[in-house]
Design a protein around this motif. Structure first.
Motif, mmCIF file in Angstrom:
data_model
loop_
_atom_site.group_PDB
_atom_site.id
_atom_site.type_symbol
_atom_site.label_atom_id
_atom_site.label_comp_id
_atom_site.label_asym_id
_atom_site.label_seq_id
_atom_site.Cartn_x
_atom_site.Cartn_y
_atom_site.Cartn_z
ATOM 1 N N LEU A 177 83.594 43.086 60.836
ATOM 2 C CA LEU A 177 84.786 43.576 60.140
ATOM 3 C C LEU A 177 84.444 44.921 59.540
ATOM 4 O O LEU A 177 83.308 45.150 59.113
ATOM 5 N N THR A 178 85.410 45.806 59.504
ATOM 6 C CA THR A 178 85.176 47.134 58.938
ATOM 7 C C THR A 178 86.035 47.293 57.672
ATOM 8 O O THR A 178 87.009 46.553 57.483
ATOM 9 N N ILE A 179 85.664 48.260 56.854
ATOM 10 C CA ILE A 179 86.393 48.486 55.606
ATOM 11 C C ILE A 179 87.860 48.817 55.926
ATOM 12 O O ILE A 179 88.138 49.654 56.786
ATOM 13 N N GLY A 180 88.770 48.146 55.250
ATOM 14 C CA GLY A 180 90.202 48.453 55.385
ATOM 15 C C GLY A 180 90.971 47.452 56.222
ATOM 16 O O GLY A 180 92.186 47.344 56.098
ATOM 17 N N VAL A 181 90.262 46.707 57.081
ATOM 18 C CA VAL A 181 90.959 45.797 57.999
ATOM 19 C C VAL A 181 91.714 44.722 57.225
ATOM 20 O O VAL A 181 92.893 44.450 57.492
ATOM 21 N N ASP A 182 91.034 44.114 56.270
ATOM 22 C CA ASP A 182 91.639 42.983 55.566
ATOM 23 C C ASP A 182 92.914 43.406 54.825
ATOM 24 O O ASP A 182 93.935 42.729 54.895
ATOM 25 N N THR A 183 92.840 44.549 54.155
ATOM 26 C CA THR A 183 94.015 45.023 53.406
ATOM 27 C C THR A 183 95.151 45.376 54.369
ATOM 28 O O THR A 183 96.313 45.008 54.144
ATOM 29 N N ALA A 184 94.815 46.084 55.454
ATOM 30 C CA ALA A 184 95.844 46.482 56.431
ATOM 31 C C ALA A 184 96.511 45.245 57.036
ATOM 32 O O ALA A 184 97.733 45.209 57.236
ATOM 33 N N LEU A 185 95.700 44.228 57.291
ATOM 34 C CA LEU A 185 96.215 42.986 57.860
ATOM 35 C C LEU A 185 97.171 42.293 56.892
ATOM 36 O O LEU A 185 98.247 41.804 57.291
ATOM 37 N N ASN A 186 96.799 42.280 55.630
ATOM 38 C CA ASN A 186 97.676 41.643 54.639
ATOM 39 C C ASN A 186 99.001 42.385 54.488
ATOM 40 O O ASN A 186 100.044 41.769 54.272
ATOM 41 N N ILE A 187 98.945 43.719 54.637
ATOM 42 C CA ILE A 187 100.191 44.494 54.566
ATOM 43 C C ILE A 187 101.080 44.145 55.768
ATOM 44 O O ILE A 187 102.285 43.935 55.633
ATOM 45 N N ALA A 188 100.467 44.070 56.940
ATOM 46 C CA ALA A 188 101.234 43.711 58.142
ATOM 47 C C ALA A 188 101.846 42.316 57.976
ATOM 48 O O ALA A 188 103.007 42.088 58.330
ATOM 49 N N LEU A 189 101.070 41.410 57.403
ATOM 50 C CA LEU A 189 101.562 40.039 57.220
ATOM 51 C C LEU A 189 102.735 39.974 56.263
ATOM 52 O O LEU A 189 103.688 39.227 56.479
ATOM 53 N N GLU A 190 102.635 40.750 55.185
ATOM 54 C CA GLU A 190 103.734 40.746 54.224
ATOM 55 C C GLU A 190 105.019 41.228 54.913
ATOM 56 O O GLU A 190 106.097 40.663 54.721
ATOM 57 N N ALA A 191 104.852 42.252 55.748
ATOM 58 C CA ALA A 191 106.019 42.782 56.480
ATOM 59 C C ALA A 191 106.569 41.721 57.435
ATOM 60 O O ALA A 191 107.790 41.517 57.512
ATOM 61 N N ILE A 192 105.688 41.040 58.137
ATOM 62 C CA ILE A 192 106.133 40.013 59.092
ATOM 63 C C ILE A 192 106.869 38.887 58.356
ATOM 64 O O ILE A 192 107.940 38.440 58.780
ATOM 65 N N ASP A 193 106.286 38.457 57.233
ATOM 66 C CA ASP A 193 106.928 37.379 56.456
ATOM 67 C C ASP A 193 108.333 37.794 56.022
ATOM 68 O O ASP A 193 109.276 37.014 56.081
ATOM 69 N N ARG A 194 108.463 39.045 55.590
ATOM 70 C CA ARG A 194 109.790 39.519 55.145
ATOM 71 C C ARG A 194 110.764 39.611 56.319
ATOM 72 O O ARG A 194 111.941 39.280 56.188
ATOM 73 N N LEU A 195 110.238 40.107 57.445
ATOM 74 C CA LEU A 195 111.112 40.240 58.615
ATOM 75 C C LEU A 195 111.592 38.878 59.107
ATOM 76 O O LEU A 195 112.727 38.730 59.569
ATOM 77 N N LYS A 196 110.731 37.855 58.947
ATOM 78 C CA LYS A 196 111.130 36.497 59.345
ATOM 79 C C LYS A 196 112.323 36.020 58.534
ATOM 80 O O LYS A 196 113.203 35.342 59.052
#
Ligand code: F6P
Length: 323
Positions: A135-154
């Motif tokens: 894992l590289t720095i930034g992946v976890d945060t970027a992933l959580n942002i994408a997830l929040e967007a997906i949850d909202r879009l759902k």
């Protein structure tokens, strides 16, 4: 080693500031002077460096981006540019350099190392496409942002009985899309490493409709042959019947600008400390990264000449779970 410098390069990633802080304070703790280079290799070529104190790196860990600034620098890809950078380092009496960044940045680090300058790289990119760190720095945060967007879009997708295509970053790598798709419960995942044609994608969305789903989410990597825009265009042109009404959202740089989460701050801190310790011990020409829970060095020549594998068996798993 008495004087070192640190720079951030390429696309910024949440957690870079924690890495700069760890490098600075570890260096000071070992009796070194630590210089911060502004705007990556471009700043290094111009000699844009500033001595950092322990106070200068206070109150930065919770901030996204990089307070040193970052850049993509075509001049540094040339031997002439690299030589200019070495001259600036010599003028300041700097004996070692820490490079925080992804593939392009570590290619630059490798070039300086090949020219005989002591460099240690720190694995940092939201794309998670860098060999030498699981894992590289930034992946976890970027992933959580994408997830929040997906949850909202759902939520809105369910209200309107729609399908959404959500395009995530990652350059040529499908890691972010695959993980966001699995964690977000996507019906369809489209990544460059596992090409899926538009007819197949349409069939999967239609099948979700026919199974009685209130919505369907397709997570699409920006690097896929058919990105979200192309898919929407294709479905319109070919009058594909999806069942659902279709919308698309491209997350883009929103994913890079987040507040670093605990995981990225801790990973960045561990990598920053390790990078300076390696320099202090005379172990350079390496990238420090995470492997099986430990911080491990990998020679830069291996890092820049190897491709990080993506576990494609996870695509099968995602397909089963999407039912
Ligand atoms: O490498 C990180 C990244 O965000 C990629 O996911 C994306 O393709 C690229 O950088 C975008 O680059 P830029 O910020 O220069 O537009």
């Amino acid at each position: 080693m008495k004087r070192i410098a640190v720079l951030t390069s390429g696309g910024d990633a949440p957690g870079m500031n924690a890495a700069i802080r760890a490098v600075t304070r570890t260096g000071i703790g070992l009796g070194m002077e630590v210089y911060g280079v502004h705007h990556g290799y471009a700043g290094l070529i111009q000699g844009d460096l500033k001595l950092l104190s322990a106070r200068d790196v206070g109150d930065v860990m919770q901030r996204g981006g990089t307070f040193l600034g970052s850049a993509r620098c075509p001049e540094f890809r040339t031997l002439e540019g690299q030589q200019k950078a070495l001259n600036r380092l010599a003028e300041k009496g700097i004996e070692g350099l820490v490079v925080i960044g992804g593939n392009g940045s570590q290619t630059g680090a490798h070039a300086l190392s090949t020219l005989g300058f002591p460099v240690v790289g720190i694995a940092s990119t939201i794309d998670n496409d860098l060999f030498g760190s699981e894992l590289t720095i930034g992946v976890d945060t970027a992933l959580n942002i994408a997830l929040e967007a997906i949850d909202r879009l759902k939520v809105t997708a369910s209200s309107h009985h729609r399908a959404f295509l959500v395009e995530v970053m990652g350059r040529d790598c499908g890691y972010l899309a695959l993980m966001a798709g699995i964690a977000g419960g996507a019906e369809v995942i489209v990544i460059p490493e596992f090409e899926t044609g538009p007819e197949e994608i349409a069939a999967q969305l239609r099948a979700a409709y026919e199974r009685g789903k209130a919505h369907a989410i397709g997570v699409v990597a920006e690097g896929a042959t058919y990105n979200a825009e192309k898919l929407v265009h294709y479905f319109q042109e070919n009058r594909e019947r999806l069942g659902f009404d279709l919308r698309s959202t491209t997350l883009g740089h929103v994913q890079r600008g987040g507040t670093p989460g605990a995981y990225d701050r801790l990973l960045a801190t561990r990598l920053g400390v390790a990078a300076v310790e390696h320099l202090a011990k005379g172990e350079h020409g390496v990238l420090v990264g995470l492997q099986a829970g430990r911080i491990v060095p990998t020679p830069l020549d291996i890092v820049v000449s190897s491709k990080k594998p993506l576990d494609l068996s996870l695509m099968d798993m995602a397909g089963i779970l999407a039912k």
